[in-house]
Design a protein around this motif. Structure first.
Motif, PDB file in Angstrom:
ATOM      1  N   CYS A   1       7.838  19.947  35.904  1.00  0.00           N
ATOM      2  CA  CYS A   1       7.530  19.336  37.204  1.00  0.00           C
ATOM      3  C   CYS A   1       8.806  18.883  37.862  1.00  0.00           C
ATOM      4  O   CYS A   1       9.864  18.806  37.224  1.00  0.00           O
ATOM      5  CB  CYS A   1       6.567  18.159  37.029  1.00  0.00           C
ATOM      6  SG  CYS A   1       7.267  16.779  36.112  1.00  0.00           S
ATOM      7  N   LEU A   2       8.701  18.614  39.149  1.00  0.00           N
ATOM      8  CA  LEU A   2       9.806  18.054  39.921  1.00  0.00           C
ATOM      9  C   LEU A   2       9.435  16.639  40.320  1.00  0.00           C
ATOM     10  O   LEU A   2       8.269  16.354  40.620  1.00  0.00           O
ATOM     11  CB  LEU A   2      10.073  18.894  41.171  1.00  0.00           C
ATOM     12  CG  LEU A   2      10.378  20.382  40.960  1.00  0.00           C
ATOM     13  CD1 LEU A   2      10.519  21.091  42.311  1.00  0.00           C
ATOM     14  CD2 LEU A   2      11.638  20.561  40.132  1.00  0.00           C
ATOM     15  N   LEU A   3      10.404  15.748  40.337  1.00  0.00           N
ATOM     16  CA  LEU A   3      10.172  14.375  40.760  1.00  0.00           C
ATOM     17  C   LEU A   3      10.379  14.271  42.263  1.00  0.00           C
ATOM     18  O   LEU A   3      11.344  14.827  42.812  1.00  0.00           O
ATOM     19  CB  LEU A   3      11.146  13.418  40.053  1.00  0.00           C
ATOM     20  CG  LEU A   3      11.197  13.452  38.525  1.00  0.00           C
ATOM     21  CD1 LEU A   3      12.192  12.410  38.024  1.00  0.00           C
ATOM     22  CD2 LEU A   3       9.832  13.214  37.921  1.00  0.00           C
ATOM     23  N   LYS A   4       9.499  13.560  42.918  1.00  0.00           N
ATOM     24  CA  LYS A   4       9.683  13.292  44.346  1.00  0.00           C
ATOM     25  C   LYS A   4      10.439  11.976  44.464  1.00  0.00           C
ATOM     26  O   LYS A   4       9.911  10.915  44.124  1.00  0.00           O
ATOM     27  CB  LYS A   4       8.333  13.209  45.057  1.00  0.00           C
ATOM     28  CG  LYS A   4       8.466  13.073  46.581  1.00  0.00           C
ATOM     29  CD  LYS A   4       7.098  13.103  47.261  1.00  0.00           C
ATOM     30  CE  LYS A   4       7.239  13.006  48.775  1.00  0.00           C
ATOM     31  NZ  LYS A   4       5.927  13.028  49.453  1.00  0.00           N
ATOM     32  N   ALA A   5      11.669  12.073  44.934  1.00  0.00           N
ATOM     33  CA  ALA A   5      12.521  10.889  44.992  1.00  0.00           C
ATOM     34  C   ALA A   5      11.962   9.876  45.978  1.00  0.00           C
ATOM     35  O   ALA A   5      11.750  10.205  47.150  1.00  0.00           O
ATOM     36  CB  ALA A   5      13.938  11.285  45.385  1.00  0.00           C
ATOM     37  N   PRO A   6      11.711   8.657  45.547  1.00  0.00           N
ATOM     38  CA  PRO A   6      11.159   7.640  46.449  1.00  0.00           C
ATOM     39  C   PRO A   6      12.152   7.213  47.525  1.00  0.00           C
ATOM     40  O   PRO A   6      11.756   6.642  48.542  1.00  0.00           O
ATOM     41  CB  PRO A   6      10.835   6.486  45.498  1.00  0.00           C
ATOM     42  CG  PRO A   6      11.761   6.665  44.343  1.00  0.00           C
ATOM     43  CD  PRO A   6      11.916   8.143  44.179  1.00  0.00           C
ATOM     44  N   CYS A   7      13.427   7.512  47.317  1.00  0.00           N
ATOM     45  CA  CYS A   7      14.459   7.085  48.258  1.00  0.00           C
ATOM     46  C   CYS A   7      14.625   8.038  49.438  1.00  0.00           C
ATOM     47  O   CYS A   7      14.941   7.617  50.556  1.00  0.00           O
ATOM     48  CB  CYS A   7      15.790   6.932  47.521  1.00  0.00           C
ATOM     49  SG  CYS A   7      16.140   8.281  46.371  1.00  0.00           S
ATOM     50  N   CYS A   8      14.418   9.347  49.191  1.00  0.00           N
ATOM     51  CA  CYS A   8      14.668  10.332  50.244  1.00  0.00           C
ATOM     52  C   CYS A   8      13.571  11.383  50.353  1.00  0.00           C
ATOM     53  O   CYS A   8      13.668  12.299  51.182  1.00  0.00           O
ATOM     54  CB  CYS A   8      16.015  11.014  50.020  1.00  0.00           C
ATOM     55  SG  CYS A   8      16.164  11.823  48.395  1.00  0.00           S
ATOM     56  N   ASP A   9      12.538  11.281  49.523  1.00  0.00           N
ATOM     57  CA  ASP A   9      11.388  12.205  49.513  1.00  0.00           C
ATOM     58  C   ASP A   9      11.762  13.645  49.176  1.00  0.00           C
ATOM     59  O   ASP A   9      10.974  14.566  49.414  1.00  0.00           O
ATOM     60  CB  ASP A   9      10.653  12.175  50.866  1.00  0.00           C
ATOM     61  CG  ASP A   9       9.892  10.883  51.067  1.00  0.00           C
ATOM     62  OD1 ASP A   9       9.549  10.233  50.053  1.00  0.00           O
ATOM     63  OD2 ASP A   9       9.647  10.510  52.227  1.00  0.00           O
ATOM     64  N   LYS A  10      12.928  13.855  48.590  1.00  0.00           N
ATOM     65  CA  LYS A  10      13.330  15.185  48.173  1.00  0.00           C
ATOM     66  C   LYS A  10      12.875  15.436  46.742  1.00  0.00           C
ATOM     67  O   LYS A  10      12.692  14.503  45.962  1.00  0.00           O
ATOM     68  CB  LYS A  10      14.844  15.364  48.284  1.00  0.00           C
ATOM     69  CG  LYS A  10      15.370  15.290  49.713  1.00  0.00           C
ATOM     70  CD  LYS A  10      16.882  15.494  49.749  1.00  0.00           C
ATOM     71  CE  LYS A  10      17.421  15.422  51.171  1.00  0.00           C
ATOM     72  NZ  LYS A  10      18.906  15.594  51.216  1.00  0.00           N
ATOM     73  N   LEU A  11      12.705  16.715  46.402  1.00  0.00           N
ATOM     74  CA  LEU A  11      12.244  17.083  45.069  1.00  0.00           C
ATOM     75  C   LEU A  11      13.419  17.502  44.184  1.00  0.00           C
ATOM     76  O   LEU A  11      14.223  18.365  44.563  1.00  0.00           O
ATOM     77  CB  LEU A  11      11.233  18.232  45.165  1.00  0.00           C
ATOM     78  CG  LEU A  11       9.915  17.897  45.868  1.00  0.00           C
ATOM     79  CD1 LEU A  11       9.127  19.171  46.133  1.00  0.00           C
ATOM     80  CD2 LEU A  11       9.094  16.914  45.034  1.00  0.00           C
ATOM     81  N   TYR A  12      13.484  16.900  43.007  1.00  0.00           N
ATOM     82  CA  TYR A  12      14.513  17.224  42.029  1.00  0.00           C
ATOM     83  C   TYR A  12      13.883  17.247  40.640  1.00  0.00           C
ATOM     84  O   TYR A  12      12.918  16.542  40.367  1.00  0.00           O
ATOM     85  CB  TYR A  12      15.652  16.204  42.051  1.00  0.00           C
ATOM     86  CG  TYR A  12      16.606  16.357  43.221  1.00  0.00           C
ATOM     87  CD1 TYR A  12      17.694  17.223  43.140  1.00  0.00           C
ATOM     88  CD2 TYR A  12      16.417  15.632  44.395  1.00  0.00           C
ATOM     89  CE1 TYR A  12      18.574  17.365  44.197  1.00  0.00           C
ATOM     90  CE2 TYR A  12      17.292  15.767  45.466  1.00  0.00           C
ATOM     91  CZ  TYR A  12      18.374  16.641  45.354  1.00  0.00           C
ATOM     92  OH  TYR A  12      19.240  16.781  46.416  1.00  0.00           O
TER      93      TYR A  12
END
Length: 292
Positions: free
Chosen positions: A29-40
């Protein structure tokens, strides 16, 4: 040795989607960054690309690497039921291959286990191997300090920590680099970084085989021992000054020579006597202190 949070890249689990994971973790899975809403894939991949850091504890959503469904952070995809990670921590939002990880509440992060091989030292505020229980020098909140060699974080580092006899921590890689360069003292307190008894014995032999010149035999000097903190007066030798308390040569000279060599003292006494013989007219006058 201190417990590490270092993770190794390995093969994917049988029930995990293949197009996932990174050099840091094995996950689907990819994490949705709470700071910028980007997936990493992970916070480390995020931090390497962005100019800010991801707060792992604030992650709320993930995207399945197989069906691309964005959903609440959990261990199994709600749509295709693929397992995101053999191990999942709902506090750290850590997905990875099973390495006997466990979440340490006092540390506030996940550690690689198995848990029964480690204990949390309340004073050091760090998980340590069981063989260090009652067998290490506590330094309060020691892992919250940066590594004194590279000045990088130790507590959350994926590089293992090495516990020195003085209780201070270094990254394992920094410790090995230090040893290769011939440094044997803690960068913080100068205490010996490992058992140096064999090395001290070798210096004993070298000193016995290398006597000081006659004019310096009998000279002494004050020293401070970096290992036992003793203050003592010992024979002066250019190869090292041995602590009379613990036998360590990890010492620092405190001032200059405090006892003149006997030969120099004899020469000065002779000169003083000669000076007195050539000035008999001053014998009836009060004597002034001799300047040395």
């Amino acid at each position: 040795q201190a417990l590490s949070v270092r993770e190794e890249e390995t093969t994917f689990g049988r029930n995990m989607a293949s197009p996932a994971g990174c050099e840091h973790y094995v996950r689907s899975c990819l994490l949705k960054a709470p700071c910028c809403d980007k997936l990493y894939v992970c916070r480390l991949c995020h931090d390497a690309e962005e100019n800010h850091q991801m707060d792992r504890f604030k992650v709320r959503e993930v995207q399945c690497s197989k069906c691309q469904t964005v959903q609440q952070a959990q261990q199994t995809c709600q749509q295709c039921h693929v397992q995101f990670g053999e191990y999942y921590c709902e506090i750290c939002h850590l997905f990875d291959k099973d390495k006997k990880q466990y979440h340490c509440q006092p540390c506030g992060i996940c550690r690689i286990g198995p848990k029964e091989k480690y204990f949390h030292c309340e004073k050091c505020n760090l998980c340590l191997a069981q063989d260090l229980r009652g067998n290490h020098k506590c330094v309060e909140n020691v892992s919250r300090q940066n590594c004194p060699v590279c000045m990088e974080d130790i507590h959350t580092s994926r590089i293992g920590a090495h516990v020195l006899p003085c209780g201070h921590l270094l990254h394992k890689t920094c410790f090995h680099d230090m040893v290769r360069k011939g440094a044997y003292r803690c960068p913080l307190c100068m205490h010996s970084a490992w058992n140096m008894e064999d090395h001290w014995d070798q210096i004993d032999i070298e000193i016995a085989q290398s006597p000081m010149p006659t004019e310096y035999q009998g000279a002494t000097v004050k020293i401070i021992c970096n290992d036992c903190q003793a203050h003592c007066t010992v024979p002066f030798h250019v190869l090292g000054m041995k602590c009379s308390g613990c036998g360590s040569y990890n010492t620092a000279q405190d001032g200059g020579l405090i006892q003149q060599p006997q030969s120099l003292q004899s020469e000065q006494d002779t000169e003083n006597e000669a000076e007195t013989d050539t000035e008999p007219e001053q014998q009836d006058q009060p004597e002034s202190p001799t300047q040395h």
